[in-house]
Design a protein around this motif. Structure first.
Motif, PDB file in Angstrom:
ATOM      1  N   ARG A 100       0.829  -1.203   0.000  1.00 33.59           N
ATOM      2  CA  ARG A 100       0.000   0.000   0.000  1.00 33.59           C
ATOM      3  C   ARG A 100       0.869   1.261   0.000  1.00 33.59           C
TER       4      ARG A 100
ATOM      5  N   SER B 125      -9.310  -3.027  -2.540  1.00 35.18           N
ATOM      6  CA  SER B 125     -10.095  -2.491  -1.421  1.00 35.18           C
ATOM      7  C   SER B 125     -10.552  -3.599  -0.480  1.00 35.18           C
ATOM      8  N   ALA B 126     -10.974  -4.740  -1.041  1.00 31.14           N
ATOM      9  CA  ALA B 126     -11.444  -5.842  -0.205  1.00 31.14           C
ATOM     10  C   ALA B 126     -10.323  -6.421   0.633  1.00 31.14           C
TER      11      ALA B 126
ATOM     12  N   LEU C 182      -7.497  -4.903   1.575  1.00 29.68           N
ATOM     13  CA  LEU C 182      -7.110  -3.918   2.583  1.00 29.68           C
ATOM     14  C   LEU C 182      -8.084  -3.914   3.762  1.00 29.68           C
ATOM     15  N   GLU C 183      -9.366  -4.038   3.462  1.00 27.25           N
ATOM     16  CA  GLU C 183     -10.362  -4.050   4.533  1.00 27.25           C
ATOM     17  C   GLU C 183     -10.202  -5.265   5.434  1.00 27.25           C
ATOM     18  N   VAL C 184      -9.974  -6.444   4.816  1.00 24.37           N
ATOM     19  CA  VAL C 184      -9.836  -7.672   5.603  1.00 24.37           C
ATOM     20  C   VAL C 184      -8.534  -7.672   6.395  1.00 24.37           C
TER      21      VAL C 184
ATOM     22  N   ASN D 162      -7.227  -5.420   7.999  1.00 24.55           N
ATOM     23  CA  ASN D 162      -7.374  -4.666   9.240  1.00 24.55           C
ATOM     24  C   ASN D 162      -8.301  -5.338  10.246  1.00 24.55           C
ATOM     25  N   GLU D 163      -8.810  -6.514   9.896  1.00 24.92           N
ATOM     26  CA  GLU D 163      -9.701  -7.229  10.815  1.00 24.92           C
ATOM     27  C   GLU D 163      -8.895  -7.861  11.952  1.00 24.92           C
TER      28      GLU D 163
ATOM     29  N   ALA E 240     -11.494 -12.049   1.504  1.00 20.90           N
ATOM     30  CA  ALA E 240     -11.746 -10.877   0.661  1.00 20.90           C
ATOM     31  C   ALA E 240     -12.354 -11.247  -0.681  1.00 20.90           C
TER      32      ALA E 240
END
Length: 316
Positions: free
Chosen positions: A124, A202-203, A205-207, A209-210, A235
């Motif tokens: 990123r 995007s998917a 990156l979101e996962v 951070n879980e 993701a």
């Protein structure tokens, strides 16, 4: 759960009925008389009136819609004015080109987008992330038919490696058929890969951070193992959804690309029907495209009900 699925099925049929009505009436209001186009300007009024009666064009538009809808429900899409054959057979014949083209384009899009999207998420704000973002923006902005023209100039005209157009069929050689579809599939896949790359990035990156991914790292897993074993599989739900939707749009959106490469697919059939004022073929092809998109959205909606229990709870 059963009630929700039944509601979705009811909504599917209502949507298909509304779309069929809209398509038929819009096609019926287009300027020009198909019978006059078929006979030419030198036809006598009596001959023109007889052909209009034979084609059912003398009946009111609502009555023609009812007759057409009854035929569609029985699998009869009518007979082409231009080709003189059943439209259903034309669609099946042309689908033998458009369907493999869409499948090949989806495979190329996935092969490009998922590794690129995952790599962009892992790096990123780095150079690879910037390159993936640039590819995504360019792929979305550039029209597929323009990419197709560039591919023809480069690989066919300049290098002579690939055929510039046409389709030899599947019977002589499977490899020849795939070779003829490769350049148009690349032209279609570029824009879809751009969209899919952004969704995948995007998917992931979101996962990442879980909590469960952070826990996996805390247990000593390397960044690479945590990414591919935990983040990427979780993701894939929005990514798979996007792939399913892209497949329908590739089938429906291949009109310009098929004409650039002179492929005898559904897109070219729709274009030829438009230029020849063949209303029966036009409305049947558009109905097929619309029904395909609606049914795919329905299947994705049902899949979400099974995947995410929160949607079932919210729907109640």
């Amino acid at each position: 759960m059963t009630t929700l699925i039944l509601k979705r099925i009811l909504g599917l049929f209502v949507t298909l009925l509304a779309v069929s009505c809209l398509i038929f009436f819009i096609m019926g209001l287009l300027p020009g008389d198909p019978a006059a186009i078929m006979l030419g300007t030198s036809a006598s009024p009596d001959t023109l009136a007889a052909l209009q009666k034979q084609m059912g064009l003398d009946q009111p538009l609502p009555l023609r819609y009812v007759h057409w809808l009854i035929g569609v429900l029985h699998g009869d899409l009518g007979q082409s004015y231009t080709y003189g054959v059943p439209v259903a057979g034309l669609i099946v014949e042309r689908l033998a080109v458009t369907l493999p083209l869409a499948l090949l384009a989806v495979c190329l899009s996935v092969a490009i987008a998922i590794p690129l999207g995952v790599a962009a998420a892992r790096n990123r704000n780095g150079a690879l992330d910037f390159a993936a973002g640039l590819f995504s923006h360019v792929g979305i902005a550039v029209p597929g038919f323009w990419v197709g023209l560039l591919l023809i100039i480069l690989f066919s005209t300049t290098l002579g490696w690939m055929p510039a157009g046409g389709f030899p069929g599947w019977t002589p050689s499977l490899s020849a058929g795939l070779m003829a579809l490769l350049l148009p599939a690349i032209a279609l896949a570029v824009s879809q890969a751009g969209v899919l790359t952004r969704v995948c990035r995007s998917a992931v990156l979101e996962v990442m951070n879980e909590d469960f991914v952070r826990t996996a790292r805390a247990k000593g897993l390397s960044e690479r193992v945590a990414l591919w074993r935990h983040a990427v599989p979780n993701a894939m739900i929005p990514v798979v959804t996007m792939i399913g939707l892209q497949f329908t749009f590739l089938i429906a959106g291949a009109v310009l690309v098929e004409n650039v490469f002179n492929l005898p697919g559904l897109g070219r059939l729709a274009y030829q029907a438009l230029t020849q004022r063949d209303i029966v073929v036009m409305q049947s092809v558009v109905l097929f495209f619309s029904a395909l998109v609606i049914i795919m959205n329905f299947l994705v909606d049902i899949a979400y009900l099974f995947i995410d229990p929160r949607l079932r709870t919210g729907a109640r």
